[in-house]
Design a protein around this motif. Structure first.
Motif, PDB file in Angstrom:
ATOM      1  N   ILE A  62      16.421   0.411  20.367  1.00 54.47           N
ATOM      2  CA  ILE A  62      14.900   1.017  20.201  1.00 54.47           C
ATOM      3  C   ILE A  62      14.029   0.207  20.807  1.00 54.47           C
ATOM      4  CG2 ILE A  62      15.043  -0.991  18.415  1.00 54.47           C
ATOM      5  CD1 ILE A  62      14.016   1.663  17.208  1.00 54.47           C
ATOM      6  N   SER A  63      13.564   1.077  21.164  1.00 60.14           N
ATOM      7  CA  SER A  63      11.729   0.465  21.870  1.00 60.14           C
ATOM      8  C   SER A  63      10.994  -0.126  21.245  1.00 60.14           C
ATOM      9  CB  SER A  63      11.331   1.393  23.006  1.00 60.14           C
ATOM     10  OG  SER A  63      10.581   2.374  21.764  1.00 60.14           O
ATOM     11  N   ARG A  64      10.158  -0.882  21.872  1.00 59.52           N
ATOM     12  CA  ARG A  64       9.560  -1.961  20.731  1.00 59.52           C
ATOM     13  C   ARG A  64       7.911  -0.434  20.466  1.00 59.52           C
ATOM     14  NH1 ARG A  64       7.692  -7.330  22.527  1.00 59.52           N
ATOM     15  NH2 ARG A  64       9.533  -8.606  23.828  1.00 59.52           N
ATOM     16  N   ASP A  65       7.474   0.565  21.072  1.00 61.72           N
ATOM     17  CA  ASP A  65       6.708   1.435  20.226  1.00 61.72           C
ATOM     18  C   ASP A  65       7.685   1.912  19.183  1.00 61.72           C
ATOM     19  OD1 ASP A  65       5.055   1.092  22.260  1.00 61.72           O
ATOM     20  OD2 ASP A  65       5.467   2.439  23.290  1.00 61.72           O
ATOM     21  N   ALA A  66       8.688   2.293  19.534  1.00 61.09           N
ATOM     22  CA  ALA A  66       9.670   3.154  18.282  1.00 61.09           C
ATOM     23  C   ALA A  66       9.868   2.105  16.778  1.00 61.09           C
ATOM     24  CB  ALA A  66      10.981   3.666  18.864  1.00 61.09           C
ATOM     25  N   LEU A  67      10.102   1.050  17.896  1.00 60.08           N
ATOM     26  CA  LEU A  67      10.073   0.026  16.049  1.00 60.08           C
ATOM     27  C   LEU A  67       9.055   0.176  15.022  1.00 60.08           C
ATOM     28  CD1 LEU A  67      12.520  -1.543  15.426  1.00 60.08           C
ATOM     29  CD2 LEU A  67      11.983  -3.383  16.313  1.00 60.08           C
ATOM     30  N   LYS A  68       7.271  -0.290  16.369  1.00 56.49           N
ATOM     31  CA  LYS A  68       6.647  -0.097  15.308  1.00 56.49           C
ATOM     32  C   LYS A  68       5.514   1.043  14.590  1.00 56.49           C
ATOM     33  CE  LYS A  68       4.046  -3.144  18.471  1.00 56.49           C
ATOM     34  NZ  LYS A  68       3.014  -3.429  19.092  1.00 56.49           N
ATOM     35  N   LYS A  69       6.528   1.930  15.548  1.00 55.70           N
ATOM     36  CA  LYS A  69       6.023   3.125  14.070  1.00 55.70           C
ATOM     37  C   LYS A  69       6.599   3.479  13.434  1.00 55.70           C
ATOM     38  CE  LYS A  69       6.235   8.401  15.552  1.00 55.70           C
ATOM     39  NZ  LYS A  69       6.514   9.408  17.176  1.00 55.70           N
ATOM     40  N   ILE A  70       8.663   3.012  13.559  1.00 52.50           N
ATOM     41  CA  ILE A  70       9.081   3.166  11.844  1.00 52.50           C
ATOM     42  C   ILE A  70       8.799   1.917  10.963  1.00 52.50           C
ATOM     43  CG2 ILE A  70      11.296   2.385  11.383  1.00 52.50           C
ATOM     44  CD1 ILE A  70      12.759   3.403  13.815  1.00 52.50           C
ATOM     45  N   GLY A  71       8.399   1.350  11.710  1.00 52.30           N
ATOM     46  CA  GLY A  71       7.593  -0.323  10.352  1.00 52.30           C
ATOM     47  C   GLY A  71       6.341   0.109   9.685  1.00 52.30           C
ATOM     48  N   ALA A  72       5.499   1.153  10.773  1.00 54.49           N
ATOM     49  CA  ALA A  72       4.157   1.637  10.399  1.00 54.49           C
ATOM     50  C   ALA A  72       4.943   2.547   8.743  1.00 54.49           C
ATOM     51  CB  ALA A  72       3.792   2.107  10.726  1.00 54.49           C
ATOM     52  N   GLN A  73       5.887   3.238   9.245  1.00 57.37           N
ATOM     53  CA  GLN A  73       6.408   4.874   8.112  1.00 57.37           C
ATOM     54  C   GLN A  73       7.154   3.912   7.085  1.00 57.37           C
ATOM     55  OE1 GLN A  73       9.164   7.467  10.109  1.00 57.37           O
ATOM     56  NE2 GLN A  73       9.281   8.364   7.683  1.00 57.37           N
ATOM     57  N   VAL A  74       7.795   2.795   7.270  1.00 59.42           N
ATOM     58  CA  VAL A  74       7.961   1.856   6.411  1.00 59.42           C
ATOM     59  C   VAL A  74       7.071   1.442   5.127  1.00 59.42           C
ATOM     60  CG1 VAL A  74       9.198  -0.213   5.138  1.00 59.42           C
ATOM     61  CG2 VAL A  74      10.428   1.480   6.919  1.00 59.42           C
ATOM     62  N   ARG A  75       6.051   1.031   6.416  1.00 62.20           N
ATOM     63  CA  ARG A  75       4.895   0.123   5.130  1.00 62.20           C
ATOM     64  C   ARG A  75       4.462   1.348   4.279  1.00 62.20           C
ATOM     65  NH1 ARG A  75       4.222  -2.667   9.730  1.00 62.20           N
ATOM     66  NH2 ARG A  75       2.332  -1.193  10.367  1.00 62.20           N
ATOM     67  N   SER A  76       4.108   2.564   5.130  1.00 59.31           N
ATOM     68  CA  SER A  76       3.067   3.855   4.258  1.00 59.31           C
ATOM     69  C   SER A  76       4.211   4.123   2.943  1.00 59.31           C
ATOM     70  CB  SER A  76       3.517   4.456   5.452  1.00 59.31           C
ATOM     71  OG  SER A  76       4.476   5.814   5.568  1.00 59.31           O
ATOM     72  N   TRP A  77       5.349   3.859   2.971  1.00 55.30           N
ATOM     73  CA  TRP A  77       6.355   4.301   1.612  1.00 55.30           C
ATOM     74  C   TRP A  77       5.729   3.439   0.956  1.00 55.30           C
ATOM     75  CZ3 TRP A  77      11.598   3.870   4.380  1.00 55.30           C
ATOM     76  CH2 TRP A  77      11.743   4.385   4.586  1.00 55.30           C
ATOM     77  N   ARG A  78       4.954   2.311   0.983  1.00 53.26           N
ATOM     78  CA  ARG A  78       5.090   1.645   0.238  1.00 53.26           C
ATOM     79  C   ARG A  78       5.408   1.488  -0.985  1.00 53.26           C
ATOM     80  NH1 ARG A  78      -1.279   0.544   0.671  1.00 53.26           N
ATOM     81  NH2 ARG A  78      -1.759   2.126   2.298  1.00 53.26           N
ATOM     82  N   LEU A  79       6.979   0.632  -1.070  1.00 52.89           N
ATOM     83  CA  LEU A  79       7.952   1.033  -2.192  1.00 52.89           C
ATOM     84  C   LEU A  79       7.742  -0.040  -2.864  1.00 52.89           C
ATOM     85  CD1 LEU A  79      11.256   0.582   0.574  1.00 52.89           C
ATOM     86  CD2 LEU A  79       9.993   2.729  -0.811  1.00 52.89           C
ATOM     87  N   HIS A  80       7.021  -1.568  -2.865  1.00 50.18           N
ATOM     88  CA  HIS A  80       6.693  -3.221  -3.882  1.00 50.18           C
ATOM     89  C   HIS A  80       5.939  -1.991  -4.887  1.00 50.18           C
ATOM     90  CE1 HIS A  80       3.915  -3.468  -0.590  1.00 50.18           C
ATOM     91  NE2 HIS A  80       2.903  -3.838  -1.967  1.00 50.18           N
ATOM     92  N   GLN A  81       5.629  -0.785  -4.583  1.00 56.92           N
ATOM     93  CA  GLN A  81       3.836  -0.387  -6.339  1.00 56.92           C
ATOM     94  C   GLN A  81       4.863   0.778  -6.770  1.00 56.92           C
ATOM     95  OE1 GLN A  81       0.670   0.786  -3.280  1.00 56.92           O
ATOM     96  NE2 GLN A  81       0.377  -1.521  -3.309  1.00 56.92           N
ATOM     97  N   ARG A  82       6.168   1.695  -6.118  1.00 55.03           N
ATOM     98  CA  ARG A  82       6.498   1.890  -6.836  1.00 55.03           C
ATOM     99  C   ARG A  82       7.108   1.800  -7.861  1.00 55.03           C
ATOM    100  NH1 ARG A  82       6.211   7.369  -3.985  1.00 55.03           N
ATOM    101  NH2 ARG A  82       6.032   6.612  -2.017  1.00 55.03           N
ATOM    102  N   THR A  83       6.463   1.095  -8.804  1.00 51.29           N
ATOM    103  CA  THR A  83       7.717   0.533 -10.466  1.00 51.29           C
ATOM    104  C   THR A  83       7.769   1.530 -11.067  1.00 51.29           C
ATOM    105  OG1 THR A  83       4.806  -0.071 -10.865  1.00 51.29           O
ATOM    106  CG2 THR A  83       6.862  -1.364  -9.227  1.00 51.29           C
ATOM    107  N   ASN A  84       7.413   2.615 -11.161  1.00 48.03           N
ATOM    108  CA  ASN A  84       7.200   4.127 -11.916  1.00 48.03           C
ATOM    109  C   ASN A  84       8.387   4.681 -11.911  1.00 48.03           C
ATOM    110  OD1 ASN A  84       6.062   5.493  -9.970  1.00 48.03           O
ATOM    111  ND2 ASN A  84       5.148   6.571 -10.594  1.00 48.03           N
ATOM    112  N   GLN A  85       9.131   4.521 -10.531  1.00 47.17           N
ATOM    113  CA  GLN A  85      10.111   5.363 -10.117  1.00 47.17           C
ATOM    114  C   GLN A  85      11.646   4.604 -10.664  1.00 47.17           C
ATOM    115  OE1 GLN A  85       9.789   6.076  -6.325  1.00 47.17           O
ATOM    116  NE2 GLN A  85       8.534   8.153  -6.671  1.00 47.17           N
TER     117      GLN A  85
END
Length: 116
Positions: free
Chosen positions: A9-32
């Motif tokens: 995986i390229s660094r650019d793709a890894l950054k893009k995927i990392g940004a998408q994971v951050r945008s999910w904000r999993l740690h803030q979904r305590t209602n799920q």
């Protein structure tokens, strides 16, 4: 002369995927529930694993470990009795042993994060 190539995986793709994971904000979904989170992220993460991990899967390990870190933060926020590090790690280990395929990325990386 260049004689080798490592298809990873390229660094650019890894950054893009990392940004998408951050945008999910999993740690803030305590209602799920845990199952709701799994239903949301499993198809996406499984696709990344199949596409980018076909030849050089260890390049994805830091990303998958970071997803685990977000999930651990979610556990510690949702279940206040697991706020302590040791209790959270014990609970994490129990869940990953009982349900090793609950999240798609747990087939490759199921250890609790070292830093959160």
């Amino acid at each position: 002369m260049f004689t080798s190539f490592m298809p990873a995986i390229s660094r650019d793709a890894l950054k893009k995927i990392g940004a998408q994971v951050r945008s999910w904000r999993l740690h803030q979904r305590t209602n799920q529930s845990f199952a709701d989170l799994a239903r949301k992220i499993n198809p996406v993460v499984r696709g990344w694993m199949n596409y980018y991990g076909a030849f050089y899967r260890s390049a994805l390990y830091p990303l998958l470990t970071r997803i685990n870190a977000y999930l651990m933060r979610w556990v510690r926020k949702k279940y206040r009795r697991l706020k302590g590090r040791r209790k959270a790690q014990q609970a994490w280990q129990g869940v990953t042993e009982r349900y090793p395929r609950f999240f798609a990325h747990w087939t490759w990386v199921n250890t609790g994060p070292a830093v959160w």
